[in-house]
Design an enzyme around this catalytic site. Sequence first.
Site, PDB file in Angstrom:
ATOM      1  N   HIS A 154       0.891  -1.126  -0.117  1.00 34.85           N
ATOM      2  CA  HIS A 154       0.099   0.081  -0.080  1.00 34.85           C
ATOM      3  C   HIS A 154       0.871   1.265  -0.061  1.00 34.85           C
ATOM      4  CE1 HIS A 154      -3.549  -2.637   1.170  1.00 34.85           C
ATOM      5  NE2 HIS A 154      -2.539  -3.178   1.954  1.00 34.85           N
ATOM      6  N   SER A 161      14.635  21.333 -16.397  1.00 37.92           N
ATOM      7  CA  SER A 161      13.463  22.189 -16.422  1.00 37.92           C
ATOM      8  C   SER A 161      13.945  23.684 -17.187  1.00 37.92           C
ATOM      9  CB  SER A 161      12.729  22.710 -15.356  1.00 37.92           C
ATOM     10  OG  SER A 161      11.889  23.526 -15.258  1.00 37.92           O
ATOM     11  N   LYS A 191      15.837  21.305 -11.225  1.00 37.72           N
ATOM     12  CA  LYS A 191      15.292  19.986 -11.565  1.00 37.72           C
ATOM     13  C   LYS A 191      16.057  18.990 -12.384  1.00 37.72           C
ATOM     14  CE  LYS A 191      11.510  19.103 -11.071  1.00 37.72           C
ATOM     15  NZ  LYS A 191      10.225  19.820 -12.061  1.00 37.72           N
ATOM     16  N   ASN A 223      14.573  15.496 -14.128  1.00 34.68           N
ATOM     17  CA  ASN A 223      13.300  14.845 -14.053  1.00 34.68           C
ATOM     18  C   ASN A 223      13.836  13.330 -14.847  1.00 34.68           C
ATOM     19  OD1 ASN A 223      11.941  17.328 -13.422  1.00 34.68           O
ATOM     20  ND2 ASN A 223      12.071  18.051 -15.486  1.00 34.68           N
ATOM     21  N   GLU A 232       9.007   8.229 -17.081  1.00 38.34           N
ATOM     22  CA  GLU A 232       7.579   8.669 -17.366  1.00 38.34           C
ATOM     23  C   GLU A 232       7.306   8.235 -18.710  1.00 38.34           C
ATOM     24  OE1 GLU A 232       8.035  12.391 -14.290  1.00 38.34           O
ATOM     25  OE2 GLU A 232       8.128  12.750 -16.472  1.00 38.34           O
TER      26      GLU A 232
END
Length: 467
Positions: free
Chosen positions: A156, A277, A283, A285, A290
């Site tokens: 969970h 970014s 940043k 990423n 993704e």
Amino acid sequence: MAQLWGGRFTKETDQLVYNFNASITFDRKFYKQDIEGSIAHVTMLAKQGILTEQERDDIVRTLKEIRDEVESGKLEITSEYEDIHSFVEANLIDRLGDTGKKLHTGRSRNDQVALDMRLYTRDELLHTDDLLKELLETILKIMEANTETIMPGFTHLQKAQPITLAHHMGAYFEMFKRDRLRLHDIYERMNYCPLGSGALAGTTYPLDREYTAELLGFYGPTLNSMDGVSDRDYLIEFLSACATIMMHLSRFSEEIIIWNSNEYQFVEIDDAYSTGSSIMPQKKNPDIAELVRGKTGRVYGALMSLLTTMKGIPLAYNKDMQEDKELSFDAMDTVKGCIALFTGMLATMKFNKGKMRLSANNGFTNATDAADYLVKHGVPFRDAHGIIGKIVLYCIERGIAIDDMSLDELKAICPVFEEDIYEEISMETCVNNRLTIGAPGKAAMEKVIEAEKAYLAEDWKKETLTR
């Protein structure tokens, strides 16, 4: 408009209709398979005395020339042709005249495209399997190096029990191993040759379908000509396997995205697999992870599209089946690209072992082992569960871990505790006492790693391809 038909028609096809009907913009991808199938076909025709040996040699030589010229860029596959079959045959006839017109003897475009798609899918399946093996080898290296790297295991998305990074990686090893087994199963079912099925009812020419199948590396010919030209089960199965591969990659990507976050800091993705970014200079990423996660839906869509296309098609061939290609080609390319990029990202990723260990310490992941300690000392499990629950609450209120409690504090809640509790709930003990096969204990993991090495040393393709 270069077409293989027209004798029955008195009018030219409307240009919009022609464009709508044509498949050359996408079926050009399997020009190699089309030529490979044609070479096998004319070789068989000569064996059966339907063509002369000279005709066979001329056609085979010219087909290879066309293939080589396409690959070198000398010959371009253009939309002047309706499909890849008409491109190959028209160029053959241009070069050989009447001899080239004999290529299609005893064959229909229906069994020709069925063969091409099966050959193309088989090649893609084997390539995908190779990429999965490379991914598994990368995962196994991480497992071997991290049998003592302690981290929290989750349920969970809540910290549950301590495990090792090797154990966590091993779960994905099993997923991708099953993916390879699925590909093997599909190969076994699909590796039969539809060529010779004709349009749907075979042919009156004395074809040797067994010989053609052998030349093309199939186990044998398909046994029903109607099914031979209209079967796309193998493609649906392959797309289903691709969807499952992407689901596994997406789950893995999701975890890497979480682990890469500032809150976890379990991993650092290599600069080559990250982006920054345009406005926030701090940043870094996880774009590859993704995108893999995002492209999963794209592959699911191809599977659902083909299932929907096939669900209402009566026997035998129907033009609807031309829709099996574009999305399938895209899905196959997407899966291969995702596996390759993910493997590169994983191979260059740095694991912050200290962060992982600290997270396991701070998450009460040894609470179950503390309860087991009480059970071993005669406390009924349900009572032990309640006692440890009180201890966890006590620790939360004070911002400490169970290990940080003094023995007096522990005894104040339950007098059964003794000095050996600290050894019993250490992270190393919690992990390494789990010795059953499949558990995270070092001894168990080492056995599993040896088994996985043996699995990767096997070569199912060598056995399969030489059947």
